[in-house]
Design a protein around this motif. Structure first.
Motif, PDB file in Angstrom:
ATOM      1  N   THR A 112      -2.881  -1.107  -1.611  1.00 43.38           N
ATOM      2  CA  THR A 112      -2.506   0.275  -1.303  1.00 43.38           C
ATOM      3  C   THR A 112      -1.298   0.317  -0.370  1.00 43.38           C
ATOM      4  OG1 THR A 112      -4.807   1.006  -1.535  1.00 43.38           O
ATOM      5  CG2 THR A 112      -3.309   2.468  -0.345  1.00 43.38           C
ATOM      6  N   TYR A 115       1.798  -0.936  -2.230  1.00 42.82           N
ATOM      7  CA  TYR A 115       2.238   0.079  -3.202  1.00 42.82           C
ATOM      8  C   TYR A 115       3.029   1.182  -2.508  1.00 42.82           C
ATOM      9  CZ  TYR A 115       2.136   3.358  -7.108  1.00 42.82           C
ATOM     10  OH  TYR A 115       2.502   4.202  -8.124  1.00 42.82           O
ATOM     11  N   ASN A 116       2.661   1.482  -1.267  1.00 40.40           N
ATOM     12  CA  ASN A 116       3.373   2.505  -0.510  1.00 40.40           C
ATOM     13  C   ASN A 116       4.745   2.042  -0.051  1.00 40.40           C
ATOM     14  OD1 ASN A 116       1.860   5.199   0.190  1.00 40.40           O
ATOM     15  ND2 ASN A 116       0.279   3.627   0.083  1.00 40.40           N
TER      16      ASN A 116
END
Length: 300
Positions: A112, A115-116
């Motif tokens: 996560t 991905y950011n």
């Protein structure tokens, strides 16, 4: 008394977390990623510090997850080896279920965060954890080629930083990958050499010939030579935005000769002490090389 027990309990949990994620290894891998980011970033601002922090945390989560999955898979074999029998799972301090929960949470959190930063960073992070856990780990008891397979996820962190900074995988990221790819072989063969007897207890055969012999030592030299060649590729202007000055190139070559000397010494002596020296030199080498690359970029 209650406070003392609570304090001891928290300390024990932290120690086990560090061991299940192999904190020392994870931090060195994160350093490689941060080095790659600093090489790829164009200018530097407050936003870059934020991304660096994300890369550090996300990177640690991904490496920690890989190591936790690895220890779950190898728990029975770890119990047979002196080096690993006191790890959290084989020693009974941590259940497989708890380790799996930790590994799964780290994977989700890590992906996560990456991905950011950008999609490609997360993709390469996912590829790394898959190759390490599902391909490299099972192959360790089957073939010495596991080191070759493991060199792929092992080489991702340096170039991952570049991808995090630019959002692109090009010749620059490929060159950083190549450097750390060739570095894996002398490093892990040196470890496989001086831990040969212990690895044998667990059924791991990490040396290319399966033995501590001249052929293994010679292959260590050859891959060290390829490492030195790869490390100076940016000098010649064919690696896009990744470039080394003449002074930096001289320093990198000297570092390479230091590493090569350690590999040659292993060929000459073929003993555990020399192998351990090569391992220590290799760890210092890759960190110093990355520092030289970064320093050269910002001083030019």
């Amino acid at each position: 008394m209650s406070n003392s027990n609570t304090s001891f309990s928290i300390q024990s949990v932290l120690i086990d977390f560090k061991e299940i994620t192999k904190a020392g290894l994870a931090i060195s891998v994160v350093f490689s990623s941060l080095a790659g980011y600093l090489l790829g970033v164009d200018g530097f601002s407050t936003d870059n510090i934020y991304v660096l922090l994300m890369l550090a945390i996300g990177g640690y989560c991904m490496v920690g997850a890989s190591n936790a999955y690895n220890q779950i898979i190898e728990k029975d074999l770890d119990a047979l080896m002196d080096r690993t029998k006191n790890r959290p799972i084989p020693s009974g301090r941590m259940s497989v279920k708890a380790a799996f929960v930790i590994a799964s949470l780290l994977t989700i959190i890590g992906l996560t965060i990456l991905y950011n930063i950008n999609e490609k960073t997360a993709m390469f992070g996912a590829i790394s954890i898959f190759l390490y856990t599902c391909v490299y780990t099972p192959l360790k008891t089957i073939t010495p080629l596991s080191v070759f397979v493991g060199a792929f996820p092992g080489a991702i962190p340096f170039m991952l930083g570049w991808v995090a900074a630019t959002g692109e995988f090009g010749i620059e990221a490929g060159t950083l990958f190549l450097i750390q790819f060739f570095w894996q072989f002398p490093h892990f063969w040196a470890i496989g050499w001086f831990l040969y007897e212990d690895y044998k207890k667990g059924g791991f055969y990490m040396l290319p010939t399966g033995h501590k012999d001249k052929s293994t030592a010679m292959q260590t030299i050859l891959y060290t030579v390829w490492l030195v060649v790869a490390s100076i590729l940016p000098t010649f202007g064919y690696t896009g935005q990744l470039y080394l000055s003449t002074v930096a190139t001289i320093i990198v070559v000297l570092l390479g000769l230091w590493m090569l000397r350690a590999a040659v010494m292993l060929y000459q002596k073929r003993d555990d002490k020399t192998a351990k020296t090569l391992m220590l030199v290799s760890v210092s080498y890759i960190s110093l090389l990355q520092i030289v690359y970064i320093t050269d970029k910002f001083l030019r």
